[in-house]
Enzyme design. Sequence first.
Site, PDB file in Angstrom:
ATOM      1  N   ASP A 184       0.862  -1.171   0.000  1.00 54.31           N
ATOM      2  CA  ASP A 184       0.000   0.000   0.000  1.00 54.31           C
ATOM      3  C   ASP A 184       0.907   1.233   0.000  1.00 54.31           C
ATOM      4  OD1 ASP A 184      -2.220   1.744   0.704  1.00 54.31           O
ATOM      5  OD2 ASP A 184      -1.454   1.662   2.756  1.00 54.31           O
ATOM      6  N   ASP A 231      -0.094   5.081   1.333  1.00 55.97           N
ATOM      7  CA  ASP A 231      -0.253   5.979   2.491  1.00 55.97           C
ATOM      8  C   ASP A 231      -0.268   5.195   3.799  1.00 55.97           C
ATOM      9  OD1 ASP A 231      -1.013   8.879   1.417  1.00 55.97           O
ATOM     10  OD2 ASP A 231      -1.893   7.378   0.090  1.00 55.97           O
ATOM     11  N   ASP A 233      -1.795  -0.665   5.943  1.00 58.82           N
ATOM     12  CA  ASP A 233      -2.096  -0.119   7.271  1.00 58.82           C
ATOM     13  C   ASP A 233      -3.576   0.092   7.561  1.00 58.82           C
ATOM     14  OD1 ASP A 233      -2.144   2.066   5.349  1.00 58.82           O
ATOM     15  OD2 ASP A 233      -2.498   3.326   7.108  1.00 58.82           O
TER      16      ASP A 233
END
Length: 232
Positions: A19, A21, A186
């Site tokens: 991922d 961000d 996250d």
Amino acid sequence: MSVGDAVARLPRPLLVVVDFDGTLSEIVSDPAAAVPTPGALQALARLAGTSGITVAVVSGRRLADLRRLIPIPGLTLVGEHGAAWDGVSVDRPAGYDEMAALLDGVAARHPGAWVEAKELSLVLHTRAVEDESAVVADAARALAGHPEVTFGKRVVDVGFVAVDKGLAVAELRSRCAADAVFFAGDDTTDETVFAGLGPIDVGVKVGPGPTAARFRVDGPREVVTLLEQLRE
Ligand SMILES: [Mg+2]
């Protein structure tokens, strides 16, 4: 088993997906100001140049954003949670303008909220809103009945086709015929990937929060360390 040991045992051909961000970059209040954490681009570029390893970034961001943030040749970029693929053009979905107007209405009622119009999806950003629960409740009411809504970290994603990151990673896995997958993410939207991983795959949750991932690290710096270990 530690995550380092699990990484060391990953077979090849290997698919490495991350991922952006909160995983390759620290979360910042203005998404436009996010930059890769030190060493992240170098680690990705070295991995992308390693035989037997395919590297991809799957993010909620627009593809154009990802190309600007991660200018690495040989990397596969997938945007908008799996709706936007490099080299594939898709028409703007039906109902897009009406949904944009509806979300603009929600944003107007909550100072600090704003709507990002992507190519194939819309995002209500709530990071700068004082009472986040109020805007989320308001959005949930306004979006009731719309099938493709995801409530992430300080964002409400509104899509128009049934995609998620788990489906995107499954597609990438079949494209490169990988024997195993490494994935790090996250946010809640990354859970669809963790849920689809097999016993020899390595899923790494970045930061706090409930997860189906087998492993967890504190932040992007630790992700960079794992990316470096993957190459060894
Ligand atoms: Mg993220």
